[in-house]
Design an enzyme around this catalytic site. Structure first.
Site, PDB file in Angstrom:
ATOM      1  N   LYS A 116      58.942  -0.192  22.804  1.00 38.39           N
ATOM      2  CA  LYS A 116      57.849  -0.615  21.917  1.00 38.39           C
ATOM      3  C   LYS A 116      58.427  -1.186  20.620  1.00 38.39           C
ATOM      4  CE  LYS A 116      54.492   2.935  23.343  1.00 38.39           C
ATOM      5  NZ  LYS A 116      53.522   2.347  24.250  1.00 38.39           N
ATOM      6  N   GLU A 200      53.341   3.943  12.742  1.00 34.96           N
ATOM      7  CA  GLU A 200      52.315   2.911  12.572  1.00 34.96           C
ATOM      8  C   GLU A 200      51.200   3.434  11.702  1.00 34.96           C
ATOM      9  OE1 GLU A 200      50.504   1.675  16.254  1.00 34.96           O
ATOM     10  OE2 GLU A 200      52.307   0.598  16.868  1.00 34.96           O
ATOM     11  N   HIS A 235      43.930   9.313  24.801  1.00 39.68           N
ATOM     12  CA  HIS A 235      44.570   7.993  24.774  1.00 39.68           C
ATOM     13  C   HIS A 235      44.704   7.379  26.164  1.00 39.68           C
ATOM     14  CE1 HIS A 235      45.265   8.613  20.584  1.00 39.68           C
ATOM     15  NE2 HIS A 235      45.994   9.674  20.813  1.00 39.68           N
ATOM     16  N   ARG A 297      53.158  -5.660  34.250  1.00 40.00           N
ATOM     17  CA  ARG A 297      52.772  -5.343  35.632  1.00 40.00           C
ATOM     18  C   ARG A 297      51.302  -5.646  35.808  1.00 40.00           C
ATOM     19  NH1 ARG A 297      49.788  -0.567  34.197  1.00 40.00           N
ATOM     20  NH2 ARG A 297      50.795   0.457  32.454  1.00 40.00           N
TER      21      ARG A 297
HETATM   22  P1  ADP Z   1      46.929   1.079  32.676  1.00 38.26           P
HETATM   23  O1  ADP Z   1      47.664   0.951  31.367  1.00 38.26           O
HETATM   24  O2  ADP Z   1      47.177  -0.041  33.642  1.00 38.26           O
HETATM   25  O3  ADP Z   1      45.512   1.430  32.560  1.00 38.26           O
HETATM   26  P2  ADP Z   1      47.647   3.800  33.174  1.00 38.26           P
HETATM   27  O4  ADP Z   1      48.769   4.061  32.230  1.00 38.26           O
HETATM   28  O5  ADP Z   1      46.322   4.396  32.913  1.00 38.26           O
HETATM   29  O6  ADP Z   1      47.601   2.216  33.431  1.00 38.26           O
HETATM   30  O7  ADP Z   1      48.027   4.195  34.650  1.00 38.26           O
HETATM   31  C1  ADP Z   1      49.234   3.852  35.187  1.00 38.26           C
HETATM   32  C2  ADP Z   1      49.885   5.161  35.509  1.00 38.26           C
HETATM   33  O8  ADP Z   1      49.394   5.647  36.762  1.00 38.26           O
HETATM   34  C3  ADP Z   1      51.345   5.087  35.710  1.00 38.26           C
HETATM   35  O9  ADP Z   1      52.048   5.088  34.509  1.00 38.26           O
HETATM   36  C4  ADP Z   1      51.610   6.330  36.554  1.00 38.26           C
HETATM   37  O10 ADP Z   1      51.717   7.503  35.795  1.00 38.26           O
HETATM   38  C5  ADP Z   1      50.367   6.455  37.388  1.00 38.26           C
HETATM   39  N1  ADP Z   1      50.568   5.933  38.767  1.00 38.26           N
HETATM   40  C6  ADP Z   1      51.620   5.318  39.249  1.00 38.26           C
HETATM   41  N2  ADP Z   1      51.478   4.947  40.497  1.00 38.26           N
HETATM   42  C7  ADP Z   1      50.289   5.365  40.871  1.00 38.26           C
HETATM   43  C8  ADP Z   1      49.546   5.273  42.076  1.00 38.26           C
HETATM   44  N3  ADP Z   1      49.991   4.665  43.137  1.00 38.26           N
HETATM   45  N4  ADP Z   1      48.329   5.807  42.126  1.00 38.26           N
HETATM   46  C9  ADP Z   1      47.831   6.377  41.048  1.00 38.26           C
HETATM   47  N5  ADP Z   1      48.496   6.493  39.891  1.00 38.26           N
HETATM   48  C10 ADP Z   1      49.710   6.000  39.781  1.00 38.26           C
HETATM   49  P1  ADP Z   2      50.761   3.865  25.815  1.00 37.01           P
HETATM   50  O1  ADP Z   2      52.127   3.311  26.116  1.00 37.01           O
HETATM   51  O2  ADP Z   2      50.736   5.333  25.934  1.00 37.01           O
HETATM   52  O3  ADP Z   2      49.692   3.120  26.531  1.00 37.01           O
HETATM   53  P2  ADP Z   2      49.835   2.523  23.390  1.00 37.01           P
HETATM   54  O4  ADP Z   2      50.728   2.118  22.280  1.00 37.01           O
HETATM   55  O5  ADP Z   2      49.329   1.450  24.293  1.00 37.01           O
HETATM   56  O6  ADP Z   2      50.573   3.638  24.226  1.00 37.01           O
HETATM   57  O7  ADP Z   2      48.600   3.330  22.775  1.00 37.01           O
HETATM   58  C1  ADP Z   2      47.703   4.032  23.597  1.00 37.01           C
HETATM   59  C2  ADP Z   2      46.375   4.244  22.878  1.00 37.01           C
HETATM   60  O8  ADP Z   2      46.542   4.932  21.627  1.00 37.01           O
HETATM   61  C3  ADP Z   2      45.630   2.984  22.495  1.00 37.01           C
HETATM   62  O9  ADP Z   2      44.864   2.477  23.552  1.00 37.01           O
HETATM   63  C4  ADP Z   2      44.783   3.464  21.318  1.00 37.01           C
HETATM   64  O10 ADP Z   2      43.662   4.164  21.793  1.00 37.01           O
HETATM   65  C5  ADP Z   2      45.651   4.471  20.617  1.00 37.01           C
HETATM   66  N1  ADP Z   2      46.419   3.871  19.507  1.00 37.01           N
HETATM   67  C6  ADP Z   2      47.604   3.254  19.616  1.00 37.01           C
HETATM   68  N2  ADP Z   2      48.039   2.798  18.413  1.00 37.01           N
HETATM   69  C7  ADP Z   2      47.111   3.148  17.494  1.00 37.01           C
HETATM   70  C8  ADP Z   2      46.981   2.982  16.065  1.00 37.01           C
HETATM   71  N3  ADP Z   2      47.914   2.375  15.336  1.00 37.01           N
HETATM   72  N4  ADP Z   2      45.875   3.468  15.462  1.00 37.01           N
HETATM   73  C9  ADP Z   2      44.920   4.112  16.195  1.00 37.01           C
HETATM   74  N5  ADP Z   2      44.996   4.311  17.527  1.00 37.01           N
HETATM   75  C10 ADP Z   2      46.065   3.841  18.187  1.00 37.01           C
END
Ligand code: ADP
Ligand code: ADP
Ligand code: MG
Length: 673
Positions: A116, A200, A235, A297
């Protein structure tokens, strides 16, 4: 185009990829673990190979083994799905070295976005707006704290290598910074093997808005509109929709262009998502937006984009990976209507969303309607939701001409979902679809937290209609039992409907809701006159059924609902009505009422998971509420506390052990014994 690919994944996404391959005439190879030997994704593919144990480390994460299977089976490419190996740059590289196409971006692009912090530096250089914060290499605690002071509280700490919400800590004030930093680093180290963090500004009313991007190997890069994924718990996304409501066309265009710049900055190829966070005003309108991260992805929520663009994104991935140009260029991509996705999880919203596992004794979903109602799932009735993988049961996606229609359609679709065997979030989703902020698109990531009172409210409403449905199911049961005569003809003498030569039979039935035997609801039913009485009310009643759907008529008013009997315990009746799921018990009047076992000296695991730490030892005296054991289950740590005062007699598990729901963790010696 390829003629055979291997799908290095499981569950709904493996099935979904196989579906497009079948349509395009591409042969598919599945891989499976012990737990998945009979899984739907195995059946959905043309052939399947066993890879190993149920834990992902012993199967779906074995890149080398999967590559060997791909080569041996004659596949030309590997689709990694999401999760597992999908964002693993070394795996993408290994595929290439083995002469296989990795259906995704180049290893270098995955690496560039994998951290990140590094991604933010890249984006800064590509003029993409960033949340105010610090994402550099200096990791000295005092330095980071000085940065946080400068940014202004509250701030958010994130694991640089993070994902799935792991490691994230909100820090409200300077005094709690160092503690939060320690725990963020600890979780980052445990989960990702990397302690690096970034700081952040924590936005007050953040909306999660993301852009679907697509690029080919010829230098074309487009965006396919936006999605709103603000409705989250811990989250993690719960509801997603496209297009994002309450975002001006100017902001949408700026986000789309920023996302394309982000993709170009890392020489992107294939499907990707650029996630932004935007500040919402009082009504939920998006204002300033900032880059959050890029997921290299296909995303879980890609179907909503497919619904509003009329495109098959997996087909796009396959075409681009095989060297073709993008099927459409920017000005050819058209937006049509509105789509919403609901993630149906095996979890318990009323109990901190703890994951639930078990066998899907019943699984009924609404009927799919082309372009309007879509169900992506990797399980069928009889399958088990195991502790090894993500507890998602299905994704329900609906399309409507506009947002309002899509919301109504989703409500109706959710009312048709009937799942028995484990806890699910279906009723919770139904309430979300009815809560005011969601209906008026006043979205931000705090929506669920603010409205918990309403959203997590367990529905214990009892009315005559509910009881009439339960009665209908019982009566139907008795008729079925009576008419089951093997080779004999059905005989009126076998019917147990209470028919009497002379006189009227009035029978009493007792039902109680969710383990409240003291509050049995008594229904009286008269066979000859079809009259039902409950709580002083007397009505005319009749029913008919079609499988698990029951149709009742009460004084001329018709109602419908689903009633499903628990196959392993037939006195348990599941009532699905108006989007609610109530679990009822039928008390046979011929049996004595069943009394619950007294408070026992045992502690069982509330969910399946891995024992992370044990805070006590045999002989320790504990008080109610003392922390005993920490269990990690699906992306979260849960502390199990003492249910009674007592002395620890036996501890049945050790750190690192896998436990199942209901396993006895600890046996207490009562203190007064
Ligand atoms: P997105 O950001 O696309 O909404 P999420 O982070 O909610 O995705 O979900 C992706 C996560 O689902 C992966 O990081 C992993 O932990 C889990 N995962 C991986 N493969 C599978 C699978 N085949 N079926 C369900 N969950 C999976
Ligand atoms: P991950 O890799 O776990 O998906 P993200 O950086 O995409 O992590 O953040 C996941 C979630 O956390 C976001 O969808 C949002 O709801 C919350 N979030 C992330 N950054 C911030 C921020 N700076 N302020 C408030 N909420 C945040
Ligand atoms: Mg994210």
């Amino acid at each position: 185009m390829f003629n055979k690919i291997l799908i290095a994944n499981r569950g709904e996404i493996a099935c979904r990829i196989a579906k497009t391959c079948r349509r395009l005439g591409i042969k598919t190879v599945a891989v499976y673990s012990d737990a998945d030997a009979d899984a739907l994704h195995v059946q959905a593919c043309d052939e399947a190979f066993y890879i190993g144990g149920s834990a992902p480390k012993e199967s779906y994460l074995l890149g080398e083994k999967i590559i060997q299977i791909a080569i041996a089976s004659g596949a030309q490419a590997i689709h990694p799905g999401y999760g597992f190996l999908s964002e693993n740059a070394d795996f993408a590289e290994a595929c290439q070295n083995a002469g296989l196409v990795f259906i995704g971006p180049l290893a270098q692009s995955i690496r560039a976005m994998g951290s990140k912090s590094a991604a933010k530096t890249l984006m800064e250089n590509a003029q993409v707006p960033l949340v105010p914060g610090y994402h550099g290499d200096e990791q000295d605690p005092d330095f980071l704290k000085a940065k946080a002071d400068e940014i202004g509280y509250p701030v958010l700490l994130k694991a640089s290598a993070g994902g799935g919400g792991k490691g994230m800590r909100i820090v409200q004030d300077a005094a709690s910074f160092i503690d939060a930093l320690d725990s963020c680093k600890r979780e980052a180290q445990n989960s990702f093997g990397d302690q690096k963090v970034l700081v952040e500004k924590y936005l007050g009313r953040p909306r999660h808005i993301e852009i679907q991007v697509f690029a080919d190997k010829l230098g074309n890069c487009v965006y396919l509109f936006d999605r709103d994924c603000s409705v989250q718990r811990r989250h993690q996304k719960v509801l997603e929709e496209a297009p994002a409501p309450k975002v001006s066309p100017e902001i949408k265009r700026a986000m789309g262009e920023a996302a394309v710049n982000a993709a170009k900055a890392v020489a992107y190829e294939g499907a990707g998502t650029v996630e932004f966070i935007a500040e919402a005003d009082q009504e939920g309108n998006a204002g300033h937006f900032f880059f959050m991260e890029m997921n290299t992805r296909l995303q879980v929520e890609h179907p909503v984009t497919e619904m509003v663009s009329g495109q098959d994104l997996v087909e796009w991935q396959l075409r681009v990976a095989s060297g073709e140009r993008l099927p459409l260029l920017q000005d050819q991509i058209q937006l049509n209507g509105h789509a919403i996705e609901a993630r149906i999880y095996a979890e318990n919203p009323e109990n901190q969303f703890l994951p639930s596992t078990g066998k899907l004794l019943a699984l009924e979903m609404p009927e799919e309607v082309q372009h309007e109602v879509r169900i992506d799932t990797g399980v069928r009735a009889g399958d088990v939701i195991s502790p090894y993988y993500d507890p998602m049961i299905a994704k329900l996606i609906v399309w409507g001409q506009n947002r309002e229609t899509a919301v109504s359609k989703m409500r109706v679709a959710l009312e048709q979902v009937r799942i028995v065997g484990l806890s699910t979030n279906v009723a919770f989703l139904g309430r979300l679809l009815r809560c005011e902020p969601f209906c008026s698109a006043n979205l931000d990531t705090g929506l669920i937290g603010r409205d918990e009172e309403f959203l997590l409210h367990k529905d214990t409403q009892v009315d005559i209609e509910s009881l009439a449905f339960l009665l209908a199911c019982r009566l139907n049961e008795e008729v079925n039992v009576a008419s089951y005569v093997g080779s004999e003809m059905a005989s009126p003498w076998r019917l147990q409907d209470g028919w009497r030569m002379n006189g009227v039979l009035l029978r009493e039935f007792a039902f109680f809701l969710e383990g409240q035997p003291s509050q049995a609801h008594i229904v009286q039913y008269c066979y000859q006159t079809q009259i039902l009485s409950f709580a002083g009310k007397t009505v005319h009643f009749s029913y008919r059924n079609d499988g698990t759907s029951f149709y009742i008529t009460i004084d001329g008013h018709k109602h419908s609902a689903g009633v499903i009997k628990n196959t392993s315990n037939p006195v348990i009746l599941h009532l699905f009505r108006n989007g609610r799921h109530q679990i009822w018990n039928y008390q046979d009047p011929l049996e004595h009422s069943h009394v619950e076992e007294g408070a026992s000296g045992k502690l069982t695991a509330p969910m399946p998971g891995k024992v992370i730490s044990i805070q006590i030892k045999v002989g320790d005296k504990v008080k109610v509420g003392d922390p005993l054991i920490v269990v990690e289950a699906m992306k979260m740590e849960h502390t199990i506390t003492a249910p009674i005062d007592g002395e620890v007699g036996e501890i049945n598990y050790a750190q690192g052990d896998q436990v199942n729901e209901g396993d006895q963790l600890i046996i207490f010696k009562s203190t007064d014994a």
